[in-house]
Design a protein around this motif. Structure first.
Motif, PDB file in Angstrom:
ATOM      1  N   VAL A  60       0.878  -1.170   0.000  1.00 18.26           N
ATOM      2  CA  VAL A  60       0.000   0.000   0.000  1.00 18.26           C
ATOM      3  C   VAL A  60       0.917   1.222   0.000  1.00 18.26           C
ATOM      4  O   VAL A  60       1.631   1.473   0.976  1.00 18.26           O
ATOM      5  CB  VAL A  60      -0.932   0.022   1.227  1.00 18.26           C
ATOM      6  N   HIS A  61       0.892   1.963  -1.089  1.00 12.91           N
ATOM      7  CA  HIS A  61       1.842   3.062  -1.283  1.00 12.91           C
ATOM      8  C   HIS A  61       1.202   4.387  -0.865  1.00 12.91           C
ATOM      9  O   HIS A  61       0.461   5.017  -1.616  1.00 12.91           O
ATOM     10  CB  HIS A  61       2.280   3.104  -2.741  1.00 12.91           C
ATOM     11  N   CYS A  62       1.501   4.804   0.375  1.00 15.98           N
ATOM     12  CA  CYS A  62       0.981   6.062   0.924  1.00 15.98           C
ATOM     13  C   CYS A  62       2.042   7.158   0.982  1.00 15.98           C
ATOM     14  O   CYS A  62       1.706   8.333   1.181  1.00 15.98           O
ATOM     15  CB  CYS A  62       0.430   5.849   2.337  1.00 15.98           C
ATOM     16  N   ALA A  63       3.309   6.782   0.857  1.00 12.51           N
ATOM     17  CA  ALA A  63       4.389   7.768   0.994  1.00 12.51           C
ATOM     18  C   ALA A  63       4.295   8.814  -0.105  1.00 12.51           C
ATOM     19  O   ALA A  63       4.009   8.508  -1.267  1.00 12.51           O
ATOM     20  CB  ALA A  63       5.743   7.062   0.941  1.00 12.51           C
ATOM     21  N   THR A  64       4.542  10.062   0.250  1.00  8.50           N
ATOM     22  CA  THR A  64       4.520  11.145  -0.723  1.00  8.50           C
ATOM     23  C   THR A  64       5.427  12.264  -0.254  1.00  8.50           C
ATOM     24  O   THR A  64       5.767  12.350   0.931  1.00  8.50           O
ATOM     25  CB  THR A  64       3.084  11.660  -0.937  1.00  8.50           C
ATOM     26  N   SER A  65       5.819  13.109  -1.198  1.00  9.54           N
ATOM     27  CA  SER A  65       6.711  14.222  -0.883  1.00  9.54           C
ATOM     28  C   SER A  65       6.336  15.412  -1.751  1.00  9.54           C
ATOM     29  O   SER A  65       6.006  15.239  -2.931  1.00  9.54           O
ATOM     30  CB  SER A  65       8.173  13.835  -1.149  1.00  9.54           C
ATOM     31  N   PRO A  66       6.376  16.629  -1.184  1.00  7.25           N
ATOM     32  CA  PRO A  66       6.078  17.817  -1.993  1.00  7.25           C
ATOM     33  C   PRO A  66       7.216  18.205  -2.932  1.00  7.25           C
ATOM     34  O   PRO A  66       7.040  19.066  -3.792  1.00  7.25           O
ATOM     35  CB  PRO A  66       5.840  18.904  -0.931  1.00  7.25           C
ATOM     36  N   ARG A  67       8.372  17.584  -2.771  1.00  7.68           N
ATOM     37  CA  ARG A  67       9.512  17.921  -3.621  1.00  7.68           C
ATOM     38  C   ARG A  67       9.234  17.535  -5.066  1.00  7.68           C
ATOM     39  O   ARG A  67       8.736  16.446  -5.350  1.00  7.68           O
ATOM     40  CB  ARG A  67      10.773  17.209  -3.129  1.00  7.68           C
ATOM     41  N   GLY A  68       9.536  18.427  -5.991  1.00  5.26           N
ATOM     42  CA  GLY A  68       9.276  18.187  -7.396  1.00  5.26           C
ATOM     43  C   GLY A  68       9.964  16.934  -7.920  1.00  5.26           C
ATOM     44  O   GLY A  68      11.171  16.783  -7.777  1.00  5.26           O
ATOM     45  N   GLY A  69       9.185  16.032  -8.509  1.00  5.06           N
ATOM     46  CA  GLY A  69       9.733  14.815  -9.085  1.00  5.06           C
ATOM     47  C   GLY A  69      10.049  13.718  -8.095  1.00  5.06           C
ATOM     48  O   GLY A  69      10.363  12.593  -8.493  1.00  5.06           O
ATOM     49  N   ALA A  70       9.969  14.017  -6.802  1.00  8.65           N
ATOM     50  CA  ALA A  70      10.352  13.031  -5.792  1.00  8.65           C
ATOM     51  C   ALA A  70       9.425  11.824  -5.799  1.00  8.65           C
ATOM     52  O   ALA A  70       9.873  10.681  -5.678  1.00  8.65           O
ATOM     53  CB  ALA A  70      10.375  13.680  -4.414  1.00  8.65           C
ATOM     54  N   ASP A  71       8.129  12.053  -5.943  1.00  7.60           N
ATOM     55  CA  ASP A  71       7.183  10.941  -5.908  1.00  7.60           C
ATOM     56  C   ASP A  71       7.397   9.989  -7.081  1.00  7.60           C
ATOM     57  O   ASP A  71       7.230   8.771  -6.941  1.00  7.60           O
ATOM     58  CB  ASP A  71       5.749  11.465  -5.923  1.00  7.60           C
ATOM     59  N   GLU A  72       7.743  10.537  -8.228  1.00 10.72           N
ATOM     60  CA  GLU A  72       7.983   9.679  -9.395  1.00 10.72           C
ATOM     61  C   GLU A  72       9.217   8.804  -9.180  1.00 10.72           C
ATOM     62  O   GLU A  72       9.208   7.605  -9.496  1.00 10.72           O
ATOM     63  CB  GLU A  72       8.148  10.531 -10.641  1.00 10.72           C
ATOM     64  N   LYS A  73      10.264   9.384  -8.648  1.00  6.61           N
ATOM     65  CA  LYS A  73      11.474   8.603  -8.365  1.00  6.61           C
ATOM     66  C   LYS A  73      11.183   7.515  -7.338  1.00  6.61           C
ATOM     67  O   LYS A  73      11.602   6.359  -7.490  1.00  6.61           O
ATOM     68  CB  LYS A  73      12.590   9.513  -7.845  1.00  6.61           C
ATOM     69  N   ALA A  74      10.458   7.881  -6.287  1.00  7.60           N
ATOM     70  CA  ALA A  74      10.135   6.926  -5.231  1.00  7.60           C
ATOM     71  C   ALA A  74       9.308   5.776  -5.787  1.00  7.60           C
ATOM     72  O   ALA A  74       9.561   4.600  -5.491  1.00  7.60           O
ATOM     73  CB  ALA A  74       9.383   7.623  -4.104  1.00  7.60           C
ATOM     74  N   ALA A  75       8.301   6.102  -6.600  1.00  9.09           N
ATOM     75  CA  ALA A  75       7.443   5.064  -7.162  1.00  9.09           C
ATOM     76  C   ALA A  75       8.221   4.149  -8.095  1.00  9.09           C
ATOM     77  O   ALA A  75       8.019   2.928  -8.096  1.00  9.09           O
ATOM     78  CB  ALA A  75       6.270   5.698  -7.905  1.00  9.09           C
ATOM     79  N   ALA A  76       9.114   4.727  -8.891  1.00 12.33           N
ATOM     80  CA  ALA A  76       9.918   3.914  -9.809  1.00 12.33           C
ATOM     81  C   ALA A  76      10.787   2.927  -9.041  1.00 12.33           C
ATOM     82  O   ALA A  76      10.879   1.744  -9.401  1.00 12.33           O
ATOM     83  CB  ALA A  76      10.770   4.813 -10.691  1.00 12.33           C
ATOM     84  N   HIS A  77      11.415   3.389  -7.967  1.00 14.06           N
ATOM     85  CA  HIS A  77      12.244   2.495  -7.151  1.00 14.06           C
ATOM     86  C   HIS A  77      11.394   1.401  -6.502  1.00 14.06           C
ATOM     87  O   HIS A  77      11.785   0.233  -6.454  1.00 14.06           O
ATOM     88  CB  HIS A  77      12.973   3.292  -6.069  1.00 14.06           C
TER      89      HIS A  77
END
Length: 251
Positions: A60-77
């Motif tokens: 269950v992916h709840c982690a998020t960040s307001p930093r630009g592009g951070a969520d995409e990097k996190a999801a890819a990993h």
């Protein structure tokens, strides 16, 4: 019961999801930057992520960040690690209107949705409107001034975070369902109306001031792109949240 990993499991939403899943008898792992034994920075990835997802049935992916592009990097990993581990189900919480409102954070959430959909994993995505506590955070900041500037012509449909947590726990325990129906709060309310309820609960005297803004994102918000009145499934109202949070306290 299954083994479920909750990313952002110490946050406002993730903590409640974790509690619900454990109460239902699931083995739950909590992943966040500081939660041992799965202290992982998803934006950086690394071997700790592989250890966290090994043997997991559902994420269950709840982690998020307001930093630009951070969520995409996190999801890819996360997706790469999930593939290596053979995870069968990835559940993602998104926001109503990410495909209609060209707001930078919304665009990032939409990009993550696309990554999930194209991941090759079994997946479920649910979009929800804003949580009550997010509005309160905004109003607390604005109330530091005698005049509270509000974006003119915008309404919101806040929802109780516990209700979203219940839904995520339900989805995590089931089979991949693709994009499921949105979740909206019980009422669509003007920002000024919500502000006045907040001020009454806090016992504060402030003057709300509706300020016209500009830009494509503001126009989309004014048009209600972030609302889902046809899916007003939430039960808890903003006033009930305020009473529970502040009670008789005044500031």
């Amino acid at each position: 019961m299954t083994t479920i990993l909750v990313t952002g499991g110490t946050g406002t939403l993730g903590r409640l999801v974790t509690e619900r899943l454990r109460a239902d008898g699931h083995e739950v792992r909590v992943l966040s930057r500081h939660a041992q034994p799965y202290a992982v920075d998803l934006i950086e990835g690394g071997s700790g992520l592989d250890a966290a997802v090994t043997g997991v049935d559902t994420i269950v992916h709840c982690a998020t960040s307001p930093r630009g592009g951070a969520d995409e990097k996190a999801a890819a990993h996360l997706i790469e690690a999930a593939r290596r581990a053979g995870v069968g189900h990835l559940v993602y919480i998104s926001i109503v209107g990410v495909d209609r409102v060209p707001f930078p954070y919304y665009r990032t959430k939409l990009a993550v949705e696309r990554l999930v959909e194209q991941s090759g994993l079994g997946w479920t995505i649910v979009r929800a409107t804003q949580f009550h506590d997010l509005l309160v955070q905004l109003f607390e900041a604005l109330a530091k001034s005698p005049v509270m500037p509000l974006p003119a012509g915008i309404s919101d449909q806040p929802i109780e975070v516990a209700e979203v947590a219940d839904r995520l726990a339900e989805l995590a325990a089931g089979a991949p369902a693709g994009r499921v129906e949105d979740m909206g709060g019980p009422e669509v309310r003007s920002f000024e109306s919500l502000t006045r309820s907040y001020l009454a609960a806090r016992g504060r005297r402030r003057a709300p001031l509706n300020v016209p803004l500009w830009g494509a994102a503001y126009r989309a918000f004014r048009a209600g792109g972030h609302l889902t009145p046809e899916h007003a499934v939430g039960k808890g109202t903003f006033e009930q949240y305020l009473e529970r949070r502040f009670g008789g306290r005044r500031a």
